[in-house]
Design an enzyme around this catalytic site. Structure first.
Site, PDB file in Angstrom:
ATOM      1  N   ASN A 155       0.808  -1.220   0.000  1.00  0.00           N
ATOM      2  CA  ASN A 155       0.000   0.000   0.000  1.00  0.00           C
ATOM      3  C   ASN A 155       0.841   1.270   0.000  1.00  0.00           C
ATOM      4  O   ASN A 155       0.421   2.295  -0.513  1.00  0.00           O
ATOM      5  CB  ASN A 155      -0.951   0.006   1.207  1.00  0.00           C
ATOM      6  N   GLN A 186      -4.585  -4.002  -2.464  1.00  0.00           N
ATOM      7  CA  GLN A 186      -4.129  -2.930  -3.365  1.00  0.00           C
ATOM      8  C   GLN A 186      -3.923  -3.428  -4.795  1.00  0.00           C
ATOM      9  O   GLN A 186      -3.793  -2.618  -5.713  1.00  0.00           O
ATOM     10  CB  GLN A 186      -2.817  -2.329  -2.833  1.00  0.00           C
ATOM     11  N   HIS A 208     -13.251  -0.171  -0.389  1.00  0.00           N
ATOM     12  CA  HIS A 208     -13.005   1.279  -0.531  1.00  0.00           C
ATOM     13  C   HIS A 208     -11.696   1.618  -1.235  1.00  0.00           C
ATOM     14  O   HIS A 208     -11.418   2.780  -1.502  1.00  0.00           O
ATOM     15  CB  HIS A 208     -13.121   1.994   0.825  1.00  0.00           C
ATOM     16  N   THR A 244     -26.318  -9.950  10.458  1.00  0.00           N
ATOM     17  CA  THR A 244     -27.128  -9.506   9.316  1.00  0.00           C
ATOM     18  C   THR A 244     -26.252  -8.704   8.363  1.00  0.00           C
ATOM     19  O   THR A 244     -25.526  -7.802   8.792  1.00  0.00           O
ATOM     20  CB  THR A 244     -28.322  -8.662   9.827  1.00  0.00           C
ATOM     21  N   CYS A 331      -3.000   4.659   8.140  1.00  0.00           N
ATOM     22  CA  CYS A 331      -2.989   4.386   9.573  1.00  0.00           C
ATOM     23  C   CYS A 331      -1.758   4.979  10.234  1.00  0.00           C
ATOM     24  O   CYS A 331      -1.791   5.319  11.397  1.00  0.00           O
ATOM     25  CB  CYS A 331      -3.011   2.876   9.821  1.00  0.00           C
TER      26      CYS A 331
HETATM   27  N1  PLP Z   1      -4.408  -4.427   3.650  1.00  0.00           N
HETATM   28  C1  PLP Z   1      -3.860  -3.448   2.932  1.00  0.00           C
HETATM   29  C2  PLP Z   1      -2.692  -3.758   2.034  1.00  0.00           C
HETATM   30  C3  PLP Z   1      -4.355  -2.144   3.011  1.00  0.00           C
HETATM   31  O1  PLP Z   1      -3.803  -1.177   2.282  1.00  0.00           O
HETATM   32  C4  PLP Z   1      -5.446  -1.895   3.875  1.00  0.00           C
HETATM   33  C5  PLP Z   1      -5.968  -0.512   4.042  1.00  0.00           C
HETATM   34  O2  PLP Z   1      -5.208   0.430   4.175  1.00  0.00           O
HETATM   35  C6  PLP Z   1      -5.996  -2.950   4.599  1.00  0.00           C
HETATM   36  C7  PLP Z   1      -5.444  -4.201   4.467  1.00  0.00           C
HETATM   37  C8  PLP Z   1      -7.162  -2.753   5.522  1.00  0.00           C
HETATM   38  O3  PLP Z   1      -8.349  -2.533   4.785  1.00  0.00           O
HETATM   39  P1  PLP Z   1      -9.678  -1.959   5.442  1.00  0.00           P
HETATM   40  O4  PLP Z   1      -9.515  -0.480   5.477  1.00  0.00           O
HETATM   41  O5  PLP Z   1     -10.776  -2.392   4.501  1.00  0.00           O
HETATM   42  O6  PLP Z   1      -9.832  -2.564   6.778  1.00  0.00           O
END
Ligand code: PLP
Length: 389
Positions: A155, A186, A208, A244, A331
Site C-alpha cells: 500500500n 491494493q 473502498h 445480518t 494508519c
Molecule cells: N491491507 C492493505 C494492504 C491495506 O492497504 C489496507 C488498508 O489500508 C488494509 C489491508 C485494511 O483494509 P480496510 O480499510 O478495509 O480494513
C-alpha cells in the site's frame, strides 16, 4: 482540489453510489423468506458474483466482511484456530516484513497466545520485494504445518510481489498441507490478479480501495480449507461470518467491482498519470528518490522522498494548497515514526521521514498532476528562500 490518495480510500464510484441508494431503499433482511428478504438476498448474490468475477474466484468462495482488516484477521485466526487438532495444527507462521498492520498485529497476537506457534518475519530486498531465498531457507528449516501471509502489492510503495513464485515455494518447500494467505487489497483491479491464478488458500479484498464504500470487504476461501469463523451466531455467509449483512455496502462493493471488470482503459489512463507525475517530479527535483522504482510497481502509486523535505511538513503545506496525498499508510500518517515498510527496505531513517505517496485512481485527472507539481514547486521555492534568508 487534487485528491491523490486512492490507496488510502478511493472516492465512491457513481455506479456504487447508485447501487447503495437502491439497496438502502429496500430494507428486507436477507435471511427472511418473504419477498423483501429475497430482494435483499438477490442484491447480495449479484454483488457476490461481481466480486468473484473481479477476483477470479468461484462465487461460493466469497465471504463478505466489514473490510480487509477483518478479512486479514479472519484468514489468520480462522486458519490457525481452525486447524487446532493435534494432527493438523499450524506451528509455523511466516509473514513478510512489509505487511499491513492488520496482518502484523494479528500474527503477533496469535504467536503470543497460541501454544507452540512460532512467528517468522520474512525480509524484503532493498527494492521492496520479498526475499525469496530467505523465504525458501526459512521454509526448509524446521518442521510443522505452515501458514504464509504475503501481500500482493504494498500500500505504501506499490511494489508488487511475485505471488506465483511464492505459492510455488510454499507448495514445494513446506509440504502439501501448507497454507497461503494473500492480502490482495491494493492489487485487485489494478494489476492482473486472480484467486485461482495465485494458487492461494485465502485472499483478502477491500471495497473502498476500488471505489466502493468503506466498511465492506471480502475474504475468499478455498473449498475445504482450515477455517473457523471470528463471529459466531447466525448462519449468514454459509456459517462463515455471522451477523445480518450490510446489504447497501455489499451492493456498492459489487457495483464497483463490476465497473472495473467492464473498464478496459482505466488502468492505462491511471498509469499514464503516474508516469507523467514522476517525469515532472524528476525535472522539479533531480535528487528525488523514487522508492521501489527498480521493482514492478502498481500502475497508480508513486512513493518518493525529496531529501530535506520532511513528509509531515510537506503534507500540511500541500494540503493548504488543496493537494491531498499521504506520507505512507493512512494508519501511520500522523505518527512521528518512519514507515516500517521503508525501514524494512533499508531506506535510511532520515530519508524515510521524507517519504511521500501519491496514488491515482478512477477519477484522477491531468489537472491533479499539474496541481501536485505546482504545489511542490512552490513549497520547494519557499523553503530555499527561507534557507537563503
Ligand atoms: N491491507 C492493505 C494492504 C491495506 O492497504 C489496507 C488498508 O489500508 C488494509 C489491508 C485494511 O483494509 P480496510 O480499510 O478495509 O480494513
Amino acid at each position: 482540489m487534487a485528491y491523490l490518495d486512492h490507496n488510502a480510500s478511493s472516492p465512491l464510484r457513481d455506479s456504487a453510489r447508485q447501487a447503495m441508494d437502491a439497496a438502502l431503499g429496500a430494507w428486507g433482511n436477507a435471511s427472511s423468506v418473504h419477498a423483501a428478504g429475497r430482494a435483499a438476498r438477490a442484491r447480495i448474490e449479484t454483488a457476490r458474483d461481481q466480486v468473484a468475477q473481479l477476483a477470479g474466484a468461484p462465487a461460493g468462495a466469497v465471504v463478505f466482511t466489514s473490510g480487509a482488516s477483518e478479512a486479514n484477521a479472519l484468514a489468520l485466526r480462522g486458519a490457525v484456530l481452525g486447524a487446532a487438532e493435534a494432527e493438523d495444527r499450524i506451528t509455523r507462521l511466516f509473514v513478510s516484513a512489509i505487511e499491513h498492520e492488520s496482518v502484523r498485529a494479528n500474527a503477533a497476537a496469535l504467536a503470543e497466545t497460541v501454544p507452540g506457534l512460532k512467528l517468522n518475519i520474512i525480509p524484503v530486498t532493498s527494492a521492496g520485494v520479498v526475499d525469496l531465498a530467505a523465504l525458501r531457507l526459512a521454509l526448509m528449516q524446521g518442521k510443522g504445518r505452515t501458514l504464509v501471509s504475503v501481500m500482493a502489492a504494498n500500500n505504501e510503495t506499490g511494489v508488487v510481489q511475485d505471488i506465483a513464485a511464492i505459492a510455488r515455494l510454499v507448495r514445494t518447500e513446506a509440504g502439501e498441507d501448507a497454507l497461503l494467505h494473500v492480502d490482495a487489497v491494493q492489487a485487485v483491479g489494478r494489476i492482473p490478479m486472480s484467486f485461482a491464478g495465485a494458487d492461494a488458500d485465502y485472499m483478502s479484498l477491500s471495497a473502498h480501495k476500488l471505489g466502493g464504500p468503506q466498511g465492506a470487504g471480502a475474504l475468499i476461501l478455498k473449498d475445504g480449507v482450515a477455517f473457523v469463523p471470528l463471529i459466531a451466531g447466525g448462519g449468514q455467509e454459509m456459517r462463515r461470518r455471522a451477523g445480518t449483512e450490510n446489504v447497501a455496502a455489499i451492493a456498492g462493493f459489487g457495483a464497483a467491482a463490476g465497473e472495473i471488470v467492464e473498464s478496459a482503459t482505466e488502468v492505462m489512463r491511471v498509469r499514464n498519470l503516474r508516469n507523467r507525475f514522476e517525469t515532472e517530479l524528476r525535472r522539479l527535483s533531480p535528487n528525488v528518490v523514487i522508492i521501489g522504482e527498480s521493482a514492478t510497481r502498481l500502475p497508480n502509486t508513486s512513493n518518493f522522498a525529496i531529501p530535506d523535505l520532511p513528509a509531515e511538513t510537506a503534507l500540511i503545506a500541500l494540503d493548504l494548497d488543496g493537494v491531498q496525498l499521504s506520507s505512507g499508510s493512512a494508519c501511520s500518517s500522523g505518527k512521528v515514526s518512519p514507515s516500517h515498510v521503508l525501514l524494512a527496505m533499508g531506506v535510511d531513517e532520515m530519508l524515510a521521514r521524507c517519504g511521500l505517496r501519491v496514488s491515482f485512481g478512477w477519477n484522477s485527472r491531468e489537472e491533479d498532476v499539474d496541481a501536485a507539481i505546482a504545489a511542490l514547486r512552490a513549497l520547494i521555492a519557499r523553503r530555499s528562500a527561507l534557507r537563503a534568508a
